[in-house]
Design an enzyme around this catalytic site. Structure first.
Site, PDB file in Angstrom:
ATOM      1  N   PHE A 124      -3.179  21.271   4.565  1.00 44.06           N
ATOM      2  CA  PHE A 124      -2.109  22.217   4.216  1.00 44.06           C
ATOM      3  C   PHE A 124      -1.055  21.550   3.334  1.00 44.06           C
ATOM      4  O   PHE A 124       0.034  22.038   3.183  1.00 44.06           O
ATOM      5  CB  PHE A 124      -1.447  22.713   5.496  1.00 44.06           C
ATOM      6  CG  PHE A 124      -1.091  21.588   6.435  1.00 44.06           C
ATOM      7  CD1 PHE A 124      -1.956  21.218   7.478  1.00 44.06           C
ATOM      8  CD2 PHE A 124       0.062  20.849   6.255  1.00 44.06           C
ATOM      9  CE1 PHE A 124      -1.642  20.153   8.314  1.00 44.06           C
ATOM     10  CE2 PHE A 124       0.373  19.775   7.083  1.00 44.06           C
ATOM     11  CZ  PHE A 124      -0.480  19.427   8.117  1.00 44.06           C
TER      12      PHE A 124
ATOM     13  N   GLY B 165      -4.408  17.418   1.057  1.00 44.62           N
ATOM     14  CA  GLY B 165      -4.994  17.172   2.383  1.00 44.62           C
ATOM     15  C   GLY B 165      -4.674  18.374   3.247  1.00 44.62           C
ATOM     16  O   GLY B 165      -3.533  18.573   3.645  1.00 44.62           O
TER      17      GLY B 165
ATOM     18  N   VAL C  76      -0.260  16.434  -2.481  1.00 48.00           N
ATOM     19  CA  VAL C  76       0.398  15.145  -2.721  1.00 48.00           C
ATOM     20  C   VAL C  76       0.595  15.011  -4.227  1.00 48.00           C
ATOM     21  O   VAL C  76      -0.388  15.125  -4.974  1.00 48.00           O
ATOM     22  CB  VAL C  76      -0.427  13.965  -2.179  1.00 48.00           C
ATOM     23  CG1 VAL C  76       0.281  12.646  -2.465  1.00 48.00           C
ATOM     24  CG2 VAL C  76      -0.649  14.118  -0.673  1.00 48.00           C
TER      25      VAL C  76
ATOM     26  N   ASP D 262      -7.508  10.182  12.471  1.00 48.06           N
ATOM     27  CA  ASP D 262      -8.249  10.700  11.307  1.00 48.06           C
ATOM     28  C   ASP D 262      -8.691   9.541  10.426  1.00 48.06           C
ATOM     29  O   ASP D 262      -8.550   9.588   9.207  1.00 48.06           O
ATOM     30  CB  ASP D 262      -7.377  11.694  10.519  1.00 48.06           C
ATOM     31  CG  ASP D 262      -8.225  12.539   9.566  1.00 48.06           C
ATOM     32  OD1 ASP D 262      -7.642  13.185   8.665  1.00 48.06           O
ATOM     33  OD2 ASP D 262      -9.473  12.528   9.716  1.00 48.06           O
TER      34      ASP D 262
HETATM   35  C1  LIG Z   1      -6.812  13.867   3.414  1.00 48.57           C
HETATM   36  N1  LIG Z   1      -6.708  12.925   2.280  1.00 48.57           N
HETATM   37  C2  LIG Z   1      -8.045  12.807   1.656  1.00 48.57           C
HETATM   38  C3  LIG Z   1      -5.696  13.398   1.346  1.00 48.57           C
HETATM   39  C4  LIG Z   1      -5.511  12.615   0.084  1.00 48.57           C
HETATM   40  C5  LIG Z   1      -4.105  12.937  -0.431  1.00 48.57           C
HETATM   41  C6  LIG Z   1      -3.768  12.174  -1.691  1.00 48.57           C
HETATM   42  C7  LIG Z   1      -3.971  10.694  -1.518  1.00 48.57           C
HETATM   43  N2  LIG Z   1      -3.661   9.948  -2.701  1.00 48.57           N
HETATM   44  C8  LIG Z   1      -4.421  10.229  -3.820  1.00 48.57           C
HETATM   45  O1  LIG Z   1      -5.249  11.151  -3.827  1.00 48.57           O
HETATM   46  N3  LIG Z   1      -4.283   9.478  -4.941  1.00 48.57           N
HETATM   47  C9  LIG Z   1      -3.567   8.302  -4.979  1.00 48.57           C
HETATM   48  C10 LIG Z   1      -2.615   8.119  -3.868  1.00 48.57           C
HETATM   49  C11 LIG Z   1      -1.688   7.106  -3.972  1.00 48.57           C
HETATM   50  N4  LIG Z   1      -0.794   6.873  -3.029  1.00 48.57           N
HETATM   51  C12 LIG Z   1      -0.764   7.660  -1.927  1.00 48.57           C
HETATM   52  C13 LIG Z   1       0.202   7.364  -0.971  1.00 48.57           C
HETATM   53  C14 LIG Z   1       0.299   8.093   0.153  1.00 48.57           C
HETATM   54  C15 LIG Z   1      -0.569   9.162   0.369  1.00 48.57           C
HETATM   55  C16 LIG Z   1      -0.466   9.922   1.610  1.00 48.57           C
HETATM   56  C17 LIG Z   1       0.268   9.362   2.685  1.00 48.57           C
HETATM   57  C18 LIG Z   1       0.386  10.084   3.850  1.00 48.57           C
HETATM   58 CL1  LIG Z   1       1.245   9.396   5.181  1.00 48.57          CL
HETATM   59  C19 LIG Z   1      -0.196  11.343   3.978  1.00 48.57           C
HETATM   60  O2  LIG Z   1      -0.045  12.067   5.135  1.00 48.57           O
HETATM   61  C20 LIG Z   1      -0.931  11.856   2.911  1.00 48.57           C
HETATM   62 CL2  LIG Z   1      -1.701  13.406   3.053  1.00 48.57          CL
HETATM   63  C21 LIG Z   1      -1.072  11.157   1.725  1.00 48.57           C
HETATM   64  C22 LIG Z   1      -1.540   9.486  -0.561  1.00 48.57           C
HETATM   65  C23 LIG Z   1      -1.666   8.725  -1.735  1.00 48.57           C
HETATM   66  C24 LIG Z   1      -2.657   8.957  -2.743  1.00 48.57           C
HETATM   67  C25 LIG Z   1      -5.343  10.344  -0.970  1.00 48.57           C
HETATM   68  C26 LIG Z   1      -5.641  11.116   0.308  1.00 48.57           C
END
Ligand SMILES: CN(C)C[C@H]1CC[C@H](N2C(=O)NCc3cnc4ccc(-c5cc(Cl)c(O)c(Cl)c5)cc4c32)CC1
Length: 337
Positions: A20, A18, A23, A130
């Site tokens: 910068f 996401g 994950v 967002d």
């Molecule tokens: C800007 N968005 C599109 C970026 C993508 C980043 C990966 C995410 N993700 C998966 O891709 N697969 C599975 C998956 C499973 N559990 C997650 C738990 C938390 C977060 C999480 C929580 C916070 Cl608080 C946060 O700030 C951010 Cl960036 C991510 C992401 C998860 C996740 C989906 C959104």
């Protein structure tokens, strides 16, 4: 990966990125449970570093059944790691795509949970800013978990317009597009309108590859209402997609809106199911046995909510219970090793 991370987590592949941040999926060594770790490089963050501090400060004070729980913050010289609750069911975005669009009752089930999360976030003094289907994940019970507080702000304060440099235009409120000072909480309600439209229609009310044309559509605020939308759906969408933020419905009024109440008969329960300061005694028992200290001492340690590894272990054991698993820890804790 620095020792502060590797000692506690077996870090695996990147599952998403996401802006910068990357994950990664990881395994918590003590419990064997899966977690998500958001990794941010401090140099790459540059002047965005304050945004990360805002997200962390917001997540520190948010504990809610429809928000992905922050477990631990690991701050090293080069990087910041945010360890979070892993949400296994994928993005609502993908769910809508597979089903083309949702029937009103299923959209209502999800939307009530989004209202619950946002009413709680606003009541805690924040705005998400967002909101979009990609930032709504589904857990194993098909319940919504809100993620990505990278743009979180204090809603009462008028925001200078940093928004246009990031975030998703298709979900951005007209006042944002117009570059006016705005209230984050009112911008969230607009995004919720876009979100409900996407759930009910399977596509966006304002959409154009040309950003300038998209902005014109949003500022005008006119959108088509396909024939399958009920009169009630059209009314609630209209109450959120008001171009004048002062005409827009508030999240408090959404809690008991007629469309939201249909087939439920009760307003949305928005308060956290976790009583502030409440501590799960079964989890404390497991941890005090594991660490070889008394339950009172263990409770006092947890009650400091330091978002260190002990705190993460507590949250992870609580999440195991939520998943219907027996909370337990694997490797024996060998003192002094
Ligand atoms: C800007 N968005 C599109 C970026 C993508 C980043 C990966 C995410 N993700 C998966 O891709 N697969 C599975 C998956 C499973 N559990 C997650 C738990 C938390 C977060 C999480 C929580 C916070 Cl608080 C946060 O700030 C951010 Cl960036 C991510 C992401 C998860 C996740 C989906 C959104």
């Amino acid at each position: 990966m620095p020792r502060e991370v590797c000692d506690y987590y077996q870090v695996r592949e990147t599952i998403g990125s996401g802006g910068f941040a990357q994950v990664k999926i990881a395994k918590h060594r003590l419990s064997g449970e899966t977690v998500a770790i958001k990794v941010m490089n401090k140099v790459a963050l540059g002047e965005d570093l304050p945004r990360v501090q805002r997200e962390i400060n917001a997540l520190r004070s948010l504990r809610h059944q429809h928000i992905s729980q922050m477990y631990q913050v690991i701050d090293t010289p080069d990087d910041i790691y945010i360890v979070m609750e892993y949400v296994p069911g994928g993005e609502v975005f993908d769910y809508i795509v597979t089903k083309d669009r949702l029937l009103e009752d299923e959209a209502r089930k999800f939307f009530r949970q989004v209202i619950s999360a946002i009413a709680y976030v606003h009541n805690e003094g924040f705005a998400h800013r967002d909101l979009k289907p990609e930032n709504l994940l589904l857990d194993r019970y098909q319940n919504i978990k809100l993620i990505d507080f990278g743009l979180v702000a204090k809603p009462q304060s008028l925001q200078d317009n940093l928004y246009t440099c990031c975030g998703s235009p298709a979900y951005a409120a007209p006042e944002l597009i117009a570059g006016k000072p705005y209230l984050g909480s009112k911008a969230d309600i607009w995004s919720m309108g876009i979100l409900l439209y996407a759930l009910l229609c399977g596509y966006l009310p304002f959409d154009d590859d040309n950003t300038v044309k998209l902005y014109k559509q949003i500022l005008k605020g006119e959108y088509e209402t396909p024939r399958w939308l009920s009169h009630g759906s059209i009314k609630i969408l209209d109450s959120m997609l008001q171009t004048d933020p002062n005409q827009r419905i508030t999240v408090k009024h959404l809690l008991s809106h007629p469309w939201v109440m249909t087939n439920y008969g009760v307003p949305v329960e928005w308060r956290s199911k976790y009583k502030p300061g409440s501590i799960d005694s079964e989890v404390i028992d497991v941890m005090s046995q594991y660490y070889g200290i008394g339950t009172t001492e263990m409770s006092n340690e947890i009650a400091e909510w330091k978002f260190d590894h002990v705190c993460a272990t507590y949250y992870i054991l609580c999440n195991m219970k939520y998943q219907g698993k027996r909370p337990r820890l694997l490797q024996p804790f060998v003192r002094g090793v």
